[in-house]
Design an enzyme around this catalytic site. Structure first.
Site, mmCIF file in Angstrom:
data_model
loop_
_atom_site.group_PDB
_atom_site.id
_atom_site.type_symbol
_atom_site.label_atom_id
_atom_site.label_comp_id
_atom_site.label_asym_id
_atom_site.label_seq_id
_atom_site.Cartn_x
_atom_site.Cartn_y
_atom_site.Cartn_z
ATOM 1 C CB SER A 73 -8.307 -1.512 4.235
ATOM 2 O OG SER A 73 -7.110 -1.674 3.289
ATOM 3 C CE LYS A 76 -7.704 -5.209 1.119
ATOM 4 N NZ LYS A 76 -7.245 -3.622 1.233
ATOM 5 C CB SER A 138 -6.165 -5.595 5.217
ATOM 6 O OG SER A 138 -6.799 -4.147 4.288
#
Length: 405
Positions: A73, A76, A138
């Site tokens: 993640s 991102k 997230s």
């Protein structure tokens, strides 16, 4: 304190005077400087660790920084950078609504797509709210809706991600998804590249960083019983470590528990990466320990205030012959506590610059080398726009090159 002022890269002679005026004066007496203190010791079992002082560019600690791994993640943050860049350029509005299409919802809803902000099919959500969901909780669904809304498909958006990553200097990284979901080993980054990304995001988009990366929680959507869904920020040190305000966690079987984090104390900002940790607790403890070491064992000494003029650089074929450089934030020299040595300063650039030059873009580096320590690099920005010049402007530039007037 001793200093040496050197200008490299063909900048005009006036730049040397500007740099000399901007930096602190040398101490009197002409005595040999005391030997600098030893670098503080940091011991860790983490296989991948990197800590950088943003204001000086000093790398305080590095291990395995060039090893490529799956960021999960933390990818991102790249998606957020792309979106914030579009907003800054006026190509995207925070208020623009995107519709969650059925295919995107099926792929990334909470039952099949990992972390989610609980978007619903056919729901209209603003870019602003999607960014909050992307960073705070997230949301894989938020990343996908942003990608499809901006470029029509996740694949097209990923091409944009990779182009921008290369442009900002992430030379070891490649992205295969906008959210870091496992993709057969396509998405890979290095700690050094993640530090570069965080550095550029904080410098290029300070308002966006402050708006999205330190929200303590996100409220979006309702549960089946009609109650609001409230999720806490996934940042493990936010609210626990004084000054912590970003960025993102990640976890993969290959890379373990990872964290790209930042904190600011006493005017200094540190950016860190830890990867390969065995648990969430180990990740949090290592992050707190590393940050504490960086703030407690090192200090920043301001050399140039934010917004100060540092030098001037020639511009080729421009409406003006030169452009001034300025500091986007205060330039600090990062040294161990108790340091008493001197330093050497170099403005490094390519000259002449090619017109047009856009105000606020990096056009040079101020490289400060404290005695006994590696160089520390801070970007310098163009202080004004310089458009392309016609024949008269070029003739005037030629006269300036010959006479200095």
């Amino acid at each position: 304190m001793r200093r040496a002022i050197i200008i490299r890269g063909g900048a005009a002679a006036l730049a040397a005077l500007a740099v000399a005026a901007a930096l602190p004066a040398a101490s009197a007496g002409g005595k040999a400087p005391p030997a600098p203190v030893s670098r503080p010791l940091y011991v860790t079992q983490a296989p991948i660790v990197m800590l950088k002082d943003l204001d000086s560019g000093a790398i305080l600690f590095s291990r395995g920084a060039d090893k490529r791994f799956a960021p999960a993640s933390m990818a991102k943050v790249m998606t957020a950078y792309v979106v914030l860049d579009l907003i800054r350029k006026g190509e995207l509005s925070r208020d623009k609504p995107f519709t969650v299409d059925e295919a995107t919802w099926k792929k990334w809803n909470g039952s099949t797509g990992g972390s989610t902000m609980f978007l619903r099919p056919r729901e209209k959500v603003s870019v602003d709210e999607l960014l909050k969901g992307l960073i705070t909780v997230s949301g894989n669904d938020a990343a996908a809706v942003l990608a499809v809304g901006i470029d029509g498909s996740e694949e097209a958006f990923v091409k944009r991600m990779n182009a921008i990553a290369a442009n900002i200097g992430m030379s070891s990284s490649k992205f295969g998804t906008p959210n870091g979901w496992p993709d057969g080993g396509v998405t890979k980054v290095s700690a050094a590249d993640l530090i570069t990304l965080a550095d550029r995001l904080i410098r290029d988009h300070p308002e966006g960083y402050a708006r999205y990366f330190s929200l303590p929680r996100l409220q979006h959507g309702t549960s089946p019983d009609g109650k609001p869904i409230v999720q806490p920020n996934r940042n493990p040190i936010l609210g626990r470590f004084a000054g912590a305000d970003g960025l993102k966690t990640g976890h993969t079987a290959e890379a373990g528990y990872c964290f790209l984090g930042s904190a600011k104390r006493g005017g200094r900002r540190l950016i860190m990466v830890v990867a390969g940790m065995s648990s969430e607790k180990a990740r949090r403890d290592e992050a707190e320990r590393l940050m504490s070491w960086g703030f407690d064992q090192w200090e920043g000494r301001e050399l140039v205030p934010a917004g100060a003029s540092v030098g001037r650089i020639d511009v080729g074929k421009g409406a003006k012959p030169v452009v001034a450089t300025e500091t986007g934030m205060a330039v600090r020299m990062t040294v161990p506590k108790g340091y008493s040595g001197g330093y050497r300063a170099v403005m490094r650039t390519r000259s002449p610059l090619a017109a047009p030059v856009v105000r606020g873009t990096p056009i040079a580096d101020l490289v400060v080398t404290p005695d006994g320590l590696p160089p520390q690099t801070t970007p310098l920005l163009a202080a004004a726009d310089v458009g392309e010049g016609g024949w008269w402007a070029r003739a005037r530039t030629g006269f300036y090159r010959l006479t200095g007037w």
